[in-house]
Design a protein around this motif. Structure first.
Motif, PDB file in Angstrom:
ATOM      1  N   LEU A  15       0.747  -1.108   0.181  1.00  0.00           N
ATOM      2  CA  LEU A  15       0.122   0.094  -0.082  1.00  0.00           C
ATOM      3  C   LEU A  15       0.884   1.194  -0.050  1.00  0.00           C
ATOM      4  CD1 LEU A  15      -2.665   1.440   0.057  1.00  0.00           C
ATOM      5  CD2 LEU A  15      -2.478   1.317   2.596  1.00  0.00           C
ATOM      6  N   GLU A  16       1.851   1.201   0.893  1.00  0.00           N
ATOM      7  CA  GLU A  16       2.576   2.427   0.880  1.00  0.00           C
ATOM      8  C   GLU A  16       3.722   2.583  -0.266  1.00  0.00           C
ATOM      9  OE1 GLU A  16       2.588   5.007   3.271  1.00  0.00           O
ATOM     10  OE2 GLU A  16       0.843   3.916   3.791  1.00  0.00           O
ATOM     11  N   ASP A  17       4.079   1.419  -0.759  1.00  0.00           N
ATOM     12  CA  ASP A  17       4.922   1.707  -1.953  1.00  0.00           C
ATOM     13  C   ASP A  17       4.018   2.081  -3.131  1.00  0.00           C
ATOM     14  OD1 ASP A  17       6.990   0.799  -0.579  1.00  0.00           O
ATOM     15  OD2 ASP A  17       7.012  -1.404  -1.142  1.00  0.00           O
ATOM     16  N   PHE A  18       2.957   1.420  -3.098  1.00  0.00           N
ATOM     17  CA  PHE A  18       2.053   1.922  -4.490  1.00  0.00           C
ATOM     18  C   PHE A  18       1.713   3.593  -4.331  1.00  0.00           C
ATOM     19  CE2 PHE A  18       0.985  -2.408  -5.144  1.00  0.00           C
ATOM     20  CZ  PHE A  18       1.398  -2.558  -6.644  1.00  0.00           C
ATOM     21  N   LYS A  19       1.454   3.817  -3.027  1.00  0.00           N
ATOM     22  CA  LYS A  19       1.275   5.202  -2.910  1.00  0.00           C
ATOM     23  C   LYS A  19       2.280   6.177  -3.493  1.00  0.00           C
ATOM     24  CE  LYS A  19      -0.331   5.651   1.380  1.00  0.00           C
ATOM     25  NZ  LYS A  19      -1.084   6.183   2.629  1.00  0.00           N
TER      26      LYS A  19
END
Length: 92
Positions: A15-19
């Motif tokens: 999630l954080e990497d995609f954001k």
């Protein structure tokens, strides 16, 4: 998405990497219109496994919220989103 390159990465926090990856693309390419952002979402969905589609949509929704419903400027808002993440997964 033009001259972009896909990067394969293992992630402990997709999630954080995609954001982070989306925010970086948005700032880099100055993509602040709804049509551009929808195209970005489609690109991420098409380049990543269905396994990650829910996470991609969640990341996109958080960025959309920041861009269209926060009171700070676009670039400043995206820097705030991207500063909390650690890297890219598959980029468009």
């Amino acid at each position: 998405m033009g001259e972009s390159v896909a990067v394969v990465k293992r992630s402990e926090n997709p999630l954080e990497d995609f954001k982070w990856s989306m925010a970086e693309m948005i700032v880099e390419k100055q993509m602040f219109g709804a049509g551009d952002l929808e195209q970005l979402l489609q690109c991420f969905l098409s380049m990543n496994s269905r396994h990650y589609h829910g996470v991609i949509v969640e990341a996109f929704a958080e960025i959309w919220q920041v861009l269209f419903f926060d009171s700070r400027g676009d670039t400043e808002r995206l820097r705030a989103v991207s500063s909390s993440a650690s890297g890219a997964v598959e980029r468009c």
